[in-house]
Design a protein around this motif. Structure first.
Motif, short mmCIF file in Angstrom:
data_model
loop_
_atom_site.label_atom_id
_atom_site.label_comp_id
_atom_site.label_asym_id
_atom_site.label_seq_id
_atom_site.Cartn_x
_atom_site.Cartn_y
_atom_site.Cartn_z
N ARG A 99 5.85 -9.80 -17.11
CA ARG A 99 4.89 -9.80 -16.04
C ARG A 99 5.14 -8.80 -14.91
N GLY A 100 4.53 -8.37 -14.14
CA GLY A 100 5.25 -7.42 -12.99
C GLY A 100 5.04 -6.15 -13.34
N GLU A 101 4.21 -5.72 -14.31
CA GLU A 101 4.11 -4.23 -14.68
C GLU A 101 3.45 -3.38 -13.62
N PRO A 102 4.33 -2.48 -13.01
CA PRO A 102 3.83 -1.80 -11.79
C PRO A 102 2.83 -0.80 -12.35
N ILE A 103 1.73 -0.98 -11.72
CA ILE A 103 0.37 -0.38 -11.95
C ILE A 103 -0.05 0.09 -10.50
N PRO A 104 -0.30 1.47 -10.27
CA PRO A 104 -0.71 1.85 -9.06
C PRO A 104 -2.49 1.17 -8.96
N GLY A 105 -2.57 0.77 -7.77
CA GLY A 105 -3.77 0.17 -7.47
C GLY A 105 -4.48 -1.25 -7.79
N ARG A 106 -3.48 -1.71 -8.71
CA ARG A 106 -3.62 -3.13 -8.87
C ARG A 106 -3.53 -3.97 -7.95
N ALA A 107 -2.87 -3.93 -6.93
CA ALA A 107 -2.68 -4.82 -5.76
C ALA A 107 -3.17 -3.92 -4.53
N SER A 108 -3.04 -4.75 -3.15
CA SER A 108 -3.38 -3.91 -1.88
C SER A 108 -2.39 -4.49 -0.89
N ALA A 109 -2.45 -4.12 0.31
CA ALA A 109 -1.84 -4.63 1.30
C ALA A 109 -2.39 -5.72 1.86
N GLU A 110 -3.69 -5.71 1.66
CA GLU A 110 -4.78 -6.98 1.94
C GLU A 110 -4.44 -8.14 1.08
N ALA A 111 -4.21 -7.71 -0.23
CA ALA A 111 -4.00 -8.78 -1.27
C ALA A 111 -2.86 -8.59 -2.00
N PRO A 112 -1.65 -8.62 -1.55
CA PRO A 112 -0.48 -8.39 -2.25
C PRO A 112 -0.24 -9.16 -3.51
N ALA A 113 0.23 -8.57 -4.60
CA ALA A 113 0.63 -9.39 -5.84
C ALA A 113 2.01 -9.72 -5.82
N PRO A 114 2.41 -10.90 -6.60
CA PRO A 114 3.63 -11.28 -6.59
C PRO A 114 4.75 -10.23 -6.89
N ALA A 115 5.87 -10.63 -6.43
CA ALA A 115 7.13 -9.44 -6.55
C ALA A 115 7.65 -9.69 -7.74
N VAL B 246 11.10 -0.58 -11.03
CA VAL B 246 10.46 0.21 -10.19
C VAL B 246 10.29 -0.40 -8.76
N VAL B 247 10.19 0.45 -7.69
CA VAL B 247 10.05 -0.15 -6.45
C VAL B 247 9.10 -1.42 -6.30
N LYS B 248 9.55 -2.17 -5.45
CA LYS B 248 8.76 -3.49 -5.41
C LYS B 248 7.36 -3.22 -4.66
N ILE B 249 7.50 -2.20 -3.70
CA ILE B 249 6.03 -1.98 -2.91
C ILE B 249 5.05 -1.73 -3.79
N LEU B 250 5.22 -0.77 -4.81
CA LEU B 250 4.22 -0.42 -5.67
C LEU B 250 3.65 -1.59 -6.38
N GLN B 251 4.51 -2.57 -6.86
CA GLN B 251 4.02 -3.80 -7.60
C GLN B 251 3.20 -4.62 -6.58
N VAL B 252 3.87 -4.85 -5.51
CA VAL B 252 3.23 -5.85 -4.53
C VAL B 252 2.01 -5.34 -3.69
N ARG B 253 2.07 -4.03 -3.15
CA ARG B 253 1.11 -3.24 -2.48
C ARG B 253 0.07 -2.35 -3.18
N GLY B 254 0.63 -2.05 -4.55
CA GLY B 254 -0.17 -0.87 -5.28
C GLY B 254 -0.18 0.41 -4.97
N ASP B 255 0.59 0.84 -3.93
CA ASP B 255 0.64 2.13 -3.62
C ASP B 255 2.42 2.58 -3.51
N ILE B 256 2.91 3.87 -3.28
CA ILE B 256 3.90 4.29 -3.09
C ILE B 256 4.20 4.97 -1.91
N PRO B 257 4.47 4.29 -0.70
CA PRO B 257 4.80 5.18 0.60
C PRO B 257 6.17 6.09 0.24
#
Length: 275
Positions: free
Chosen positions: A156-172, A199-210
């Motif tokens: 679980r928690g595979e880091p895939i860009p675009g799977r989550a968003s800031a409006e609909a964050p995924a589990p960390a 991998v940085v959690k923000i990618l997993q949770v928010r779907g992007d990498i700032p």
């Protein structure tokens, strides 16, 4: 014996240090472990730990390491300065710096000590996981080079860009079987690097990498030499989670379990992010 068998593992090449005199060593960054804007932080941690492990005055095994990532490590040569600041009966305390020119790029505070037979109690247990071969490996082609130096099999928690968003964050929470690629017998240097392979959690949770960077990471080494030897080249069961993203920082906790269910290490880090 073939050249392939004689060739050092990429991690050993990346963490190789040559002596410049007492307490001074030199190394060079490795393209094989390159990240977005510098070396993978796990190799920096591994280099700083190797400096302690290879010191002639070191006693015992690593117990704890805190690495502070002070500045970006530039491609090329660096020096490592290592100093024993306290030699106690039960523990040794070390200070280590990675320096490029007049810039201190990273520091570490490391504790070593002998393993002793004492009372033990193990209330923790690894989470249930399917066998490693039942999970597909994470594709790493075309991604940052360091990802190809590990084999990831996510439950679980595979880091895939675009799977989550800031409006609909995924589990960390993430869980995966992880090992060096190519496989390498586990030692403390490798374990220090593996503790940063999440991998940085923000990618997993928010779907992007700032713009993002680990600021500080502490690893507690719970395994003795015998447990490390039993692990060998097998997969580690790695779990990681985050509890808060706020004010431009997030926490991250991790556990690294052996294939046989022994807790080998735990880590905590704080990550800076922009936006």
């Amino acid at each position: 014996m073939s050249d392939t068998l004689l060739k050092p593992h990429p991690l050993d090449e990346a963490t190789y240090l040559r002596s410049l005199g007492p307490g001074r060593l030199a190394g060079r960054t490795s393209a094989a472990y390159w990240n977005m804007a510098g070396p993978f932080g796990g190799t920096t941690a591994a280099i700083l730990l190797r400096a302690v492990m290879e010191h002639p005055d070191r006693r015992g095994r690593p117990v704890a390491q805190t690495v502070n990532f002070c500045a970006a490590v530039a491609e090329g040569e660096f020096e490592v300065l290592v100093r024993l600041v306290r030699d106690g009966r039960s523990t040794q305390h070390w200070l280590v710096e990675l320096v490029q020119g007049d810039v201190v790029a990273a520091t570490a505070s490391t504790v070593t000590g002998p393993s002793r037979e004492t009372w033990s109690h193990r209330p923790g247990a690894p989470p249930p996981m399917p066998p490693s071969q039942a999970l597909a490996p994470l594709p790493t082609e075309g991604r940052n080079a360091w990802l190809g130096r590990y084999e990831f099999r996510f439950e679980r928690g595979e880091p895939i860009p675009g799977r989550a968003s800031a409006e609909a964050p995924a589990p960390a929470l993430s869980r995966a079987w992880v090992r060096d690629a190519p496989p390498r017998p586990l030692d403390y240097v490798a374990l220090a690097a593996l503790a940063d392979t999440f991998v940085v959690k923000i990618l997993q949770v928010r779907g992007d990498i700032p713009p993002v960077a680990t600021v500080s990471m502490t690893t507690y080494f719970l395994a003795d030499e015998a447990e490390m030897a039993r692990q060998g080249e097998d997969y580690l069961l790695c779990t990681a989670d985050a509890r808060a993203f706020k004010h431009g920082f997030n926490d991250q906790t991790a556990e690294l379990w052996s294939a046989g269910g022994e807790l080998l290490a735990v880590s905590n880090q704080v990550v800076w992010f922009k936006g």
